[in-house]
Design an enzyme around this catalytic site. Structure first.
Site, PDB file in Angstrom:
ATOM      1  N   GLU A 287       9.359  -3.197  12.913  1.00  0.00           N
ATOM      2  CA  GLU A 287       9.031  -2.159  11.932  1.00  0.00           C
ATOM      3  C   GLU A 287       7.782  -1.416  12.401  1.00  0.00           C
ATOM      4  O   GLU A 287       6.708  -2.005  12.522  1.00  0.00           O
ATOM      5  CB  GLU A 287       8.760  -2.817  10.564  1.00  0.00           C
ATOM      6  CG  GLU A 287       8.489  -1.817   9.467  1.00  0.00           C
ATOM      7  CD  GLU A 287       8.319  -2.474   8.087  1.00  0.00           C
ATOM      8  OE1 GLU A 287       7.682  -3.536   7.993  1.00  0.00           O
ATOM      9  OE2 GLU A 287       8.840  -1.892   7.115  1.00  0.00           O
TER      10      GLU A 287
ATOM     11  N   PHE B 168       0.806  -1.230   0.000  1.00  0.00           N
ATOM     12  CA  PHE B 168       0.000   0.000   0.000  1.00  0.00           C
ATOM     13  C   PHE B 168       0.836   1.276   0.000  1.00  0.00           C
ATOM     14  O   PHE B 168       0.298   2.356  -0.197  1.00  0.00           O
ATOM     15  CB  PHE B 168      -0.945   0.013   1.218  1.00  0.00           C
ATOM     16  CG  PHE B 168      -0.261   0.356   2.522  1.00  0.00           C
ATOM     17  CD1 PHE B 168      -0.003   1.678   2.848  1.00  0.00           C
ATOM     18  CD2 PHE B 168       0.154  -0.635   3.400  1.00  0.00           C
ATOM     19  CE1 PHE B 168       0.642   2.006   4.036  1.00  0.00           C
ATOM     20  CE2 PHE B 168       0.802  -0.312   4.585  1.00  0.00           C
ATOM     21  CZ  PHE B 168       1.049   1.011   4.897  1.00  0.00           C
TER      22      PHE B 168
ATOM     23  N   SER C  96       4.907  -7.099   3.482  1.00  0.00           N
ATOM     24  CA  SER C  96       5.451  -7.414   4.812  1.00  0.00           C
ATOM     25  C   SER C  96       6.233  -8.729   4.784  1.00  0.00           C
ATOM     26  O   SER C  96       6.015  -9.588   3.925  1.00  0.00           O
ATOM     27  CB  SER C  96       4.296  -7.539   5.803  1.00  0.00           C
ATOM     28  OG  SER C  96       3.476  -8.624   5.417  1.00  0.00           O
TER      29      SER C  96
ATOM     30  N   LYS D 220      -1.453  -7.168  -9.375  1.00  0.00           N
ATOM     31  CA  LYS D 220      -2.442  -7.283  -8.287  1.00  0.00           C
ATOM     32  C   LYS D 220      -2.116  -6.164  -7.305  1.00  0.00           C
ATOM     33  O   LYS D 220      -1.213  -6.282  -6.478  1.00  0.00           O
ATOM     34  CB  LYS D 220      -2.307  -8.656  -7.619  1.00  0.00           C
ATOM     35  CG  LYS D 220      -3.550  -9.183  -6.929  1.00  0.00           C
ATOM     36  CD  LYS D 220      -4.040  -8.381  -5.738  1.00  0.00           C
ATOM     37  CE  LYS D 220      -3.269  -8.647  -4.462  1.00  0.00           C
ATOM     38  NZ  LYS D 220      -3.700  -7.727  -3.378  1.00  0.00           N
TER      39      LYS D 220
ATOM     40  N   CYS E 183       9.763   1.343   3.061  1.00  0.00           N
ATOM     41  CA  CYS E 183      10.642   0.237   3.463  1.00  0.00           C
ATOM     42  C   CYS E 183      12.064   0.754   3.629  1.00  0.00           C
ATOM     43  O   CYS E 183      12.908   0.083   4.203  1.00  0.00           O
ATOM     44  CB  CYS E 183      10.602  -0.883   2.447  1.00  0.00           C
ATOM     45  SG  CYS E 183      11.336  -0.406   0.887  1.00  0.00           S
TER      46      CYS E 183
END
Ligand code: NAD
Length: 506
Positions: free
Chosen positions: A406, A173, A250, A197, A305
């Site tokens: 994280e 996202f 993730s 996707k 990230c």
């Protein structure tokens, strides 16, 4: 000139608003075999503007049957597409690139609306998106093989890099405009066909991109998009007609899917979660370092990230660095990303915001010193927004959750360490290895850092180590599973097979 730009921007903003508003409450469609198709699924997920709380549209949780239709379309398109000359293939990419460039402002605004990041960050994301397409346009060179004459008397050997078939990506996202372009331009330029996707939280950037892709007349079936969740992904992995997966998301989901792709004999490149340590040496340039750290921790509200995760302040720099970070954090302008001058937008969702709030609470409970508390921040006019303000913790220790997990939010955690060895020990005790940076004026320290630190992307006096499109987007340890990364030559290798041909002519 300035006024003209302003009018143009407003015109585009209005059209972006109309575009998005036209979809309000509607279910976004899939793009299969060159056509927009409504999903038959009754299950949907709301797409919410995280700054205003407004419902933008809904994402369908498409079915296995719908996914199979996309796979079939891509499979049918493959043979003709791979036989299309490489220069013709990249000419289509060139047209897509131009379309994205011509709609740059509109695309950036849609991205801000669905994801929340500040408009300048959205523009930065689209610059990278376009660069990836531009890089893949070098396929006529990138896809070249190699040969050796006379490997035995009168016998020659060569490698040709052939496309393989249908590939797909599963996207996160946080970069809804860019991430799929780490992959599909390289796949398509080398002669494969593709299925995107998107993240169900933020599919609208991809919807608009696919509208533009449709307009430039890309042959049907070459690029497809299916919206949804695990059912779509599982169908893509389990299909005998797909070759490989590029996943970005993730570590928890990435590990699961890496295993599943292996079970089905598929290629996989899995770019996963992160906890990035930034080491500040006593000889660092304080002012420039602080500016770089603020961007690293607060850019995209910490949802990168490559975002800074922990500051490792070495020796005497700790105190002045800590004070400057708090000052800089207080000065940051938080608000709705579409308003010019806003430096940090909201978290991308309510769930994301609640997660960050829990981490802040855990830091307090575990005994870190909260120097700046971003909880309860008010942004006038946007009371329903998912805002968390800049937050700074000092006296953090490596075992605390805020230092090891994280957070994916705007939180700086400072650990005071004695020396470089202690910093590197802390970095290596953490399971992630996406990025790490050192701030120093010593070349020797910088070299030592790049030599020893186990992270895929290393920065020297750089806060966000984002590789450009010609370089692999690297990652190590729990931040990456596979061997070939996204972007550049790695991507070309991932999407092609090195076929060996040995020839003798009589
Ligand atoms: P996520 O893992 O929740 O979702 C990623 C994708 O996987 C989505 O498309 C989602 O629909 C799909 N998915 C989720 N659960 C699934 C399941 N059980 N089976 C099949 N598919 C499933 O990740 P996210 O929250 O969207 O993204 C944030 C994460 O992405 C962070 O950890 C961040 O560090 C990481 N990320 C990594 C990189 C990198 O290059 N290493 C880049 C960007 C983001």
């Amino acid at each position: 000139m300035l006024r003209k730009n302003q009018i143009e921007r407003e015109r585009r903003t209005d059209s972006a608003k109309r575009e998005v508003n036209a979809l309000a409450g509607q279910v976004v469609k899939n793009y299969i075999n060159g056509r927009w198709v409504e999903s038959k699924s009754k299950e949907t997920q709301d797409i919410i503007n995280p700054a205003t709380g407004e419902l933008l549209a809904k994402t369908p949780m498409s079915t296995a049957e719908e996914t199979k239709a996309a796979i079939e379309a891509a499979k049918q398109a493959f043979d003709r597409w791979r036989r299309t000359p490489v220069f013709t293939r990249v000419r289509y990419l060139n047209r897509i690139r131009d379309a994205f460039e011509n709609h740059f402002e509109e695309l950036s605004e849609i991205l801000t609306k669905e994801q929340g990041k500040a408009i300048d960050e959205a523009r930065g994301e689209y610059r990278r998106t376009i660069e990836n397409i531009e890089c893949a346009m070098s396929a006529p060179s990138l896809q070249m093989g190699y040969n050796t004459e006379d490997i035995a008397a009168g016998i020659d050997e060569m490698v040709i890099k052939q496309p393989l078939g249908v590939f797909f990506c599963v996207a996160p996202f946080n970069f809804p405009g860019m991430v799929p372009t780490w992959f599909w331009p390289f796949a398509v330029a080398t002669g494969n066909t593709y299925i995107v996707k998107p993240s169900p939280q933020v599919p609208m950037s991809q919807v608009r991109q696919f509208e533009l892709i449709h307009e430039i007349g890309l042959p049907k079936g070459v690029l497809n998009m299916v919206n949804g969740g695990p059912e779509v992904v599982n169908t893509l992995i389990e299909s005998p007609d797909t070759i490989g997966m590029s996943f970005v998301g993730s570590t928890r989901v990435g590990k699961l899917l890496y295993k599943k792709t292996a079970e089905h004999g598929k290629r996989a490149q899995v770019q996963a979660g992160a906890k990035n340590f930034l080491t500040i040496m006593p000889d660092a340039d304080l002012e420039r370092t602080v500016a770089a750290l603020l961007t690293s921790f607060y850019g995209c509200a910490g949802q990168r990230c490559l975002a800074g995760g922990v500051v490792l302040a070495v020796g005497d720099i700790h105190e002045p660095l800590r004070d400057a970070l708090v000052e800089g954090s207080k000065a940051l302008k938080v608000g709705y990303g579409l308003e010019e001058g806003v430096q940090m937008g909201p978290l991308a969702s309510k769930q994301g915001m609640e997660n960050v709030l829990k981490y802040i609470e855990s830091g307090v409970k575990e005994g870190a010193e909260l120097l700046l508390d971003g909880r309860g921040i008010k942004v006038p006019g946007y009371e329903k927004g998912c805002f968390v303000g800049p937050t700074v913790f000092d006296k953090v220790t490596p075992e605390m959750k805020i230092a090891s997990e994280e957070i994916f939010g705007p939180v700086i955690s400072i650990i005071h360490v004695k020396n470089l060895d202690e910093a590197i020990d802390i970095i290596h005790a953490n399971p992630y290895g996406n990025a790490s940076s050192v701030f120093t004026s010593s070349g020797a320290t910088a070299r030592e850092y790049q030599y020893r630190v186990k992270a895929g992307n290393i920065g020297v006096n750089i806060g966000v180590v984002a590789p450009i499109a010609t370089f692999p987007f690297s990652g190590m340890k729990d931040s990456f599973f596979g061997d070939l990364h996204g972007q550049g030559k790695d991507a070309v290798d991932f999407f092609t097979e090195n076929k060996v041909v040995v020839t003798r002519w009589f």
